[in-house]
Write a protein that holds these residues in place. Structure first.
Motif, mmCIF file in Angstrom:
data_model
loop_
_atom_site.group_PDB
_atom_site.id
_atom_site.type_symbol
_atom_site.label_atom_id
_atom_site.label_comp_id
_atom_site.label_asym_id
_atom_site.label_seq_id
_atom_site.Cartn_x
_atom_site.Cartn_y
_atom_site.Cartn_z
ATOM 1 N N GLU A 1 0.944 -1.262 0.149
ATOM 2 C CA GLU A 1 0.123 0.010 0.129
ATOM 3 C C GLU A 1 0.890 1.294 0.170
ATOM 4 O O GLU A 1 2.230 0.980 0.025
ATOM 5 C CB GLU A 1 -0.861 0.056 1.286
ATOM 6 N N LEU A 2 0.500 2.608 -0.129
ATOM 7 C CA LEU A 2 1.118 3.610 -0.042
ATOM 8 C C LEU A 2 1.083 4.351 0.903
ATOM 9 O O LEU A 2 1.806 5.501 1.134
ATOM 10 C CB LEU A 2 0.919 4.419 -1.256
ATOM 11 N N THR A 3 0.218 4.214 1.978
ATOM 12 C CA THR A 3 0.250 5.339 3.205
ATOM 13 C C THR A 3 1.263 5.601 3.756
ATOM 14 O O THR A 3 1.838 6.511 4.362
ATOM 15 C CB THR A 3 -1.061 4.853 3.957
ATOM 16 N N ALA A 4 1.948 4.289 4.397
ATOM 17 C CA ALA A 4 3.243 4.109 5.200
ATOM 18 C C ALA A 4 4.235 4.736 4.126
ATOM 19 O O ALA A 4 5.086 5.533 4.648
ATOM 20 C CB ALA A 4 3.434 2.754 5.792
ATOM 21 N N PRO A 5 4.656 4.587 3.054
ATOM 22 C CA PRO A 5 5.581 4.844 2.015
ATOM 23 C C PRO A 5 5.438 6.361 1.982
ATOM 24 O O PRO A 5 6.541 7.245 2.149
ATOM 25 C CB PRO A 5 5.398 4.307 0.954
ATOM 26 N N VAL A 6 3.985 6.934 1.735
ATOM 27 C CA VAL A 6 3.998 8.576 1.546
ATOM 28 C C VAL A 6 4.263 9.213 2.867
ATOM 29 O O VAL A 6 5.046 9.968 2.812
ATOM 30 C CB VAL A 6 2.463 8.909 1.120
ATOM 31 N N MET A 7 4.078 8.593 4.206
ATOM 32 C CA MET A 7 4.303 9.124 5.172
ATOM 33 C C MET A 7 5.991 9.137 5.645
ATOM 34 O O MET A 7 6.480 10.135 6.032
ATOM 35 C CB MET A 7 3.602 8.461 6.453
ATOM 36 N N ARG A 8 6.597 8.122 4.985
ATOM 37 C CA ARG A 8 8.001 8.042 5.389
ATOM 38 C C ARG A 8 8.604 8.965 4.410
ATOM 39 O O ARG A 8 9.523 9.908 4.992
ATOM 40 C CB ARG A 8 8.417 6.492 4.717
ATOM 41 N N SER A 9 7.939 9.174 3.360
ATOM 42 C CA SER A 9 8.622 10.285 2.307
ATOM 43 C C SER A 9 8.486 11.684 3.035
ATOM 44 O O SER A 9 9.313 12.629 3.120
ATOM 45 C CB SER A 9 8.122 10.276 1.070
ATOM 46 N N VAL A 10 7.400 11.902 3.425
ATOM 47 C CA VAL A 10 6.904 13.250 4.013
ATOM 48 C C VAL A 10 7.826 13.615 5.157
ATOM 49 O O VAL A 10 8.486 14.503 5.238
ATOM 50 C CB VAL A 10 5.313 13.434 4.237
ATOM 51 N N VAL A 11 8.144 12.570 5.968
ATOM 52 C CA VAL A 11 8.833 12.673 7.415
ATOM 53 C C VAL A 11 10.308 12.922 6.785
ATOM 54 O O VAL A 11 11.040 14.031 7.339
ATOM 55 C CB VAL A 11 8.787 11.518 8.274
ATOM 56 N N GLU A 12 10.718 12.085 5.819
ATOM 57 C CA GLU A 12 11.985 12.303 5.638
ATOM 58 C C GLU A 12 12.541 13.355 4.834
ATOM 59 O O GLU A 12 13.483 13.868 5.034
ATOM 60 C CB GLU A 12 12.538 11.035 4.483
ATOM 61 N N ARG A 13 11.558 14.001 4.009
ATOM 62 C CA ARG A 13 11.670 15.316 3.126
ATOM 63 C C ARG A 13 11.140 16.419 3.829
ATOM 64 O O ARG A 13 11.319 17.418 3.159
ATOM 65 C CB ARG A 13 11.246 15.135 1.642
ATOM 66 N N ARG A 14 10.762 16.242 4.932
ATOM 67 C CA ARG A 14 10.168 17.459 5.792
ATOM 68 C C ARG A 14 9.086 18.211 5.047
ATOM 69 O O ARG A 14 9.182 19.242 5.487
ATOM 70 C CB ARG A 14 11.403 18.366 6.136
ATOM 71 N N LEU A 15 8.364 17.434 4.396
ATOM 72 C CA LEU A 15 7.392 18.203 3.629
ATOM 73 C C LEU A 15 6.146 18.598 4.559
ATOM 74 O O LEU A 15 5.495 19.814 4.244
ATOM 75 C CB LEU A 15 6.558 17.222 2.694
ATOM 76 N N ASP A 16 6.059 18.133 5.773
ATOM 77 C CA ASP A 16 5.326 18.613 6.710
ATOM 78 C C ASP A 16 5.429 20.067 7.195
ATOM 79 O O ASP A 16 4.700 20.749 7.476
ATOM 80 C CB ASP A 16 5.245 17.631 8.098
#
Ligand code: HAM
Length: 429
Positions: free
Chosen positions: A91-106
């Motif tokens: 699925e993509l929810t955990a991967p998307v959250m990983r990316s957001v956290v890693e790339r500081r998109l938040d």
């Protein structure tokens, strides 16, 4: 040697629609058109596209989705290589959250992201359930407000509505927050413990590892037992109830019908508060077109230093196709050329090849034969290509710099100078 076959539960998508094992596999043109429709709608709703890798660290998925879930405990395509554990994303929810956290998109404020792509789960394949399937979905990150839940749900519904699928059922439930869920989990275990021998093997296991999932049961005697079980709603905080009431009120304001289902728990562990599923009567046993909910705890679960409230959904594209088939949807057909260019002798072939490239540069869809054949067979190929125009070049045409242009459906033929060809083809389309 026997011919290699595709892996069970996966499928090829081909230029033309084909049927195999009772399932229709639509053309790549139909897939492309549908994906394009979803992309454009998502963009109109203010979502931006994210693309994450197919491979993710096994640990991310196990932590994010929960070790006791079916997806993690039974269905992962996982392997190890040089000491690193990988998984094909289920699925993509955990991967998307990983990316957001890693790339500081938040840190850039509320993020509205959408995705389309393949996922992998080692499930028992059947109609609407595959081992490689495709999801589209959205994740809205950084807002704890109930309007974010409503925004996601209404986008999900609009995808189906915009394609003429109106006979869906939206089911909603409030899962409360982590503390309520922990208290409810204990209450369920206490309630079911004396009845454990009446439970199926699956439910007995779930009683140990993931008691909430027992609510998912379809077995009539377990359903009957559930009647007397404590209700999740009794454990929910005022704050979580208030949130849920507001989500429902946004949906009512938008004229969106829904049904509340106290047994809706979802198969992944990261959810809290709002959980929802969209059902279609056209799907048979695999009735879920799409599902999602709020997952405010996921970011912290996978190591973010600040919590990131979030809500999203994902939908199976194969199931969308099934629902569209049931509606008699007119799927996009493979593209046909505007022009088919035929050189009748080797010198003319060279001229035809040059003209073909010229017309393509001018945005026309142009084909020509790429293999020697008789005139009759080349004409057959030109006609069956579905091209509007046939451009014929032989010795005379080469010498007079004038092509014979035939409208294949109207059977009209005109002599057109090479340098007027592009204008003629575009103006007489
Ligand atoms: P999910 O319910 O596991 O949620 O999957 C979402 C959708 O993907 C299902 O409703 C179904 O249409 C499709 N699907 C799942 N498994 C298969 C399969 N084996 N074959 C065909 N289609 C399948 C999630 O994946 C969450 N990540 C959704 C989400 C996003 N929650 C918050 N944000």
């Amino acid at each position: 040697m026997s011919v290699y076959q595709h892996i069970t539960g996966t499928f090829d998508l081909l230029p033309d629609t084909y049927a195999a094992g009772g399932t229709t596999f639509h053309s790549t043109a139909a897939w492309r058109a549908l994906e394009q429709h979803i992309r454009q709608l998502a963009i109109r709703f203010g979502f931006q596209e994210i693309r994450t890798p197919i491979l993710e660290p096994t640990e991310l998925i196990a932590r994010g989705l929960g070790g006791a879930t079916d997806v993690v405990s039974k269905e992962m395509f996982a392997f190890e290589r040089e000491g690193t554990r990988y998984v094909l994303r289920p699925e993509l929810t955990a991967p998307v959250m990983r990316s957001v956290v890693e790339r500081r998109l938040d840190q850039k404020g509320v993020q509205k992201l959408f995705y389309i792509g393949p996922c992998f789960r080692a499930e028992r394949p059947q109609k609407g359930r595959y081992r490689q399937f495709h999801q589209f979905g959205v994740e809205l990150l950084g807002s704890p407000d109930p309007i974010a839940d409503a925004e996601v749900i209404l986008f999900m519904l609009e995808v189906y509505r915009s394609l003429g699928i109106e006979n869906t059922k939206l089911r909603l439930n409030n899962l409360g927050d982590a503390a309520s869920r922990a208290a409810y989990r204990d209450a369920l275990q206490t309630y079911f413990a004396p009845h454990a021998e009446l439970l199926s093997e699956t439910s007995r296991k779930r009683l140990e590892t993931n008691p909430l999932r027992i609510l998912d049961t379809k077995l009539p005697h377990e359903r009957a037992l559930l009647e007397g079980a404590p209700k999740l709603s009794a454990f929910i905080s005022d704050e979580a109830s208030d949130h849920y009431e507001k989500v429902k009120s946004f949906l009512r304001d938008a004229g969106q019908p829904f049904v509340e289902d106290p047994y809706l728990v979802r198969g992944l562990d990261y959810y809290n508060r709002t959980a929802f599923e969209l059902e279609s009567p056209d799907l048979g046993a695999q009735s879920a077109l799409a599902g999602g909910g709020r997952y405010d705890g996921l970011a912290s679960e996978i190591g973010a230093s600040v919590p990131i409230p979030a809500v999203g959904f994902a939908a199976g594209i194969e199931r969308l196709f099934i629902a569209l088939e049931a509606k008699g949807f007119a799927f996009a057909q493979p593209e046909v050329p505007d022009v088919y260019v035929l050189g009748l002798d080797p010198d003319s072939e060279a001229v035809a090849f040059g003209l073909t490239q010229h017309l393509r540069r001018a945005q026309l869809h142009v084909r020509m034969p790429l293999k020697k054949a008789s005139f009759k067979n080349m004409m057959k190929e030109a006609t069956s290509s579905g091209a509007t125009w046939l451009v014929l070049i032989g010795e005379t045409e080469r010498q007079t710099l004038t092509a014979q242009v035939k409208h294949l459906a109207r059977r009209e033929q005109t002599a057109v100078p090479f340098d007027a060809l592009l204008d003629f083809l575009t103006q007489n389309a």
